[in-house]
Design a protein around this motif. Sequence first.
Motif, short mmCIF file in Angstrom:
data_model
loop_
_atom_site.label_atom_id
_atom_site.label_comp_id
_atom_site.label_asym_id
_atom_site.label_seq_id
_atom_site.Cartn_x
_atom_site.Cartn_y
_atom_site.Cartn_z
N THR A 9 -73.91 101.23 12.02
CA THR A 9 -73.72 99.79 12.02
C THR A 9 -72.31 99.47 12.49
O THR A 9 -71.39 100.27 12.30
CB THR A 9 -73.93 99.22 10.60
OG1 THR A 9 -73.00 99.85 9.72
CG2 THR A 9 -75.33 99.47 10.10
N PRO A 10 -72.12 98.31 13.13
CA PRO A 10 -70.77 97.95 13.58
C PRO A 10 -69.81 97.89 12.39
O PRO A 10 -70.18 97.39 11.32
CB PRO A 10 -70.96 96.57 14.21
CG PRO A 10 -72.42 96.46 14.49
CD PRO A 10 -73.11 97.30 13.47
N PRO A 11 -68.62 98.41 12.57
CA PRO A 11 -67.66 98.40 11.45
C PRO A 11 -67.12 97.00 11.19
O PRO A 11 -67.02 96.19 12.11
CB PRO A 11 -66.56 99.33 11.94
CG PRO A 11 -66.63 99.26 13.42
CD PRO A 11 -68.08 99.06 13.75
N PRO A 12 -66.77 96.71 9.94
CA PRO A 12 -66.07 95.46 9.66
C PRO A 12 -64.73 95.46 10.40
O PRO A 12 -64.09 96.51 10.53
CB PRO A 12 -65.87 95.50 8.14
CG PRO A 12 -66.84 96.51 7.63
CD PRO A 12 -67.02 97.49 8.74
N GLN A 69 -69.18 103.45 3.41
CA GLN A 69 -70.12 103.99 4.39
C GLN A 69 -69.66 103.79 5.83
O GLN A 69 -69.88 104.65 6.67
CB GLN A 69 -71.50 103.31 4.21
CG GLN A 69 -72.10 103.51 2.84
CD GLN A 69 -72.34 104.97 2.53
OE1 GLN A 69 -72.77 105.74 3.38
NE2 GLN A 69 -72.04 105.38 1.30
N THR A 70 -69.08 102.63 6.11
CA THR A 70 -68.66 102.28 7.47
C THR A 70 -67.21 101.83 7.44
O THR A 70 -66.93 100.68 7.08
CB THR A 70 -69.55 101.15 8.04
OG1 THR A 70 -70.92 101.53 7.93
CG2 THR A 70 -69.22 100.86 9.48
N PRO A 71 -66.27 102.70 7.78
CA PRO A 71 -64.85 102.32 7.74
C PRO A 71 -64.54 101.15 8.68
O PRO A 71 -65.20 100.95 9.70
CB PRO A 71 -64.12 103.59 8.18
CG PRO A 71 -65.10 104.69 7.92
CD PRO A 71 -66.45 104.10 8.14
N ALA A 72 -63.52 100.40 8.33
CA ALA A 72 -63.12 99.20 9.06
C ALA A 72 -62.27 99.55 10.27
O ALA A 72 -61.70 100.63 10.39
CB ALA A 72 -62.34 98.27 8.14
N VAL A 73 -62.16 98.56 11.17
CA VAL A 73 -61.19 98.61 12.26
C VAL A 73 -60.17 97.51 11.99
O VAL A 73 -60.54 96.37 11.67
CB VAL A 73 -61.86 98.41 13.63
CG1 VAL A 73 -60.81 98.30 14.73
CG2 VAL A 73 -62.80 99.57 13.93
N HIS A 93 -55.86 105.56 0.80
CA HIS A 93 -57.17 105.03 1.14
C HIS A 93 -57.36 104.87 2.65
O HIS A 93 -58.15 104.04 3.09
CB HIS A 93 -57.39 103.69 0.43
CG HIS A 93 -57.14 103.79 -1.04
ND1 HIS A 93 -57.97 104.49 -1.90
CD2 HIS A 93 -56.13 103.32 -1.80
CE1 HIS A 93 -57.48 104.43 -3.12
NE2 HIS A 93 -56.37 103.73 -3.10
N THR A 94 -56.66 105.68 3.42
CA THR A 94 -56.75 105.55 4.88
C THR A 94 -58.14 105.94 5.41
O THR A 94 -58.49 105.57 6.53
CB THR A 94 -55.68 106.41 5.57
OG1 THR A 94 -55.82 107.76 5.16
CG2 THR A 94 -54.28 105.90 5.23
N GLY A 95 -58.93 106.64 4.62
CA GLY A 95 -60.29 106.98 5.03
C GLY A 95 -61.19 105.76 5.15
O GLY A 95 -62.28 105.86 5.73
N ARG A 96 -60.75 104.63 4.66
CA ARG A 96 -61.53 103.39 4.78
C ARG A 96 -61.27 102.70 6.11
O ARG A 96 -61.81 101.61 6.34
CB ARG A 96 -61.21 102.45 3.61
CG ARG A 96 -61.76 102.97 2.30
CD ARG A 96 -61.51 102.04 1.15
NE ARG A 96 -62.37 102.43 0.04
CZ ARG A 96 -63.47 101.79 -0.33
NH1 ARG A 96 -63.83 100.71 0.30
NH2 ARG A 96 -64.19 102.21 -1.33
N VAL A 97 -60.47 103.32 6.97
CA VAL A 97 -60.16 102.75 8.28
C VAL A 97 -60.63 103.70 9.37
O VAL A 97 -60.33 104.89 9.34
CB VAL A 97 -58.65 102.46 8.42
CG1 VAL A 97 -58.29 102.05 9.82
CG2 VAL A 97 -58.23 101.38 7.42
#
Length: 192
Positions: A9-12, A69-73, A93-97
């Motif tokens: 899915t497209p990332p936030p 599930q889908t890291p942000a940009v 928390h850099t894994g969320r990007v």
Amino acid sequence: MMPLPSCDTPPPVYLLPGWLNSDPEHWQSRWERQLGHVRIEQADWAWPRRGDWMARLDEVLLTDKRLAQTPAVLVAHSLGCQLVAAWAAHSQHTGRVRGALLVAPPDTEREDMPPQLHNWRPIRRPRLPFPAIAVVSCDDPYCAPERAGQMAADWGARLVMAGPRGHLNTESGLGDWPEGQALLATLCGETR
């Protein structure tokens, strides 16, 4: 550069404006209105404190359950670029990007920077733990292209020279800035 993680899915997409926020005609504001990207609001746009801005970014990224599930940009302009660098050097928390688009990073170490920005010294320069693209203008009044290029190299970001476009803001006449949207699509793993 690290490969982009795959996602179905497209990332936030989160918008990180610089000092004094992005005005209504700024490309970030246009993207927010037209594309539904989310601006991260700061408590104080006039006197930005690096630690406060970093804490706010962490708070937003931790609250968004989709990011597990889908890291942000991250799409940063000006001081927002320095925010990304400082946050990435500090946060657990850099894994969320998934990646970052860094547009017109300012040289906050210059002597002529306003006193409101002095607490953004020194510039954080560790390599970013996610892919990044830095877009730099050759006539940015807030950063010499050589300095911006060195920051991009230190951060491990791919450097894109935008030509003589000033600070890549409203005064630059970018409008919806389709070139920037194409770079963002690259970071999102889309093919537009």
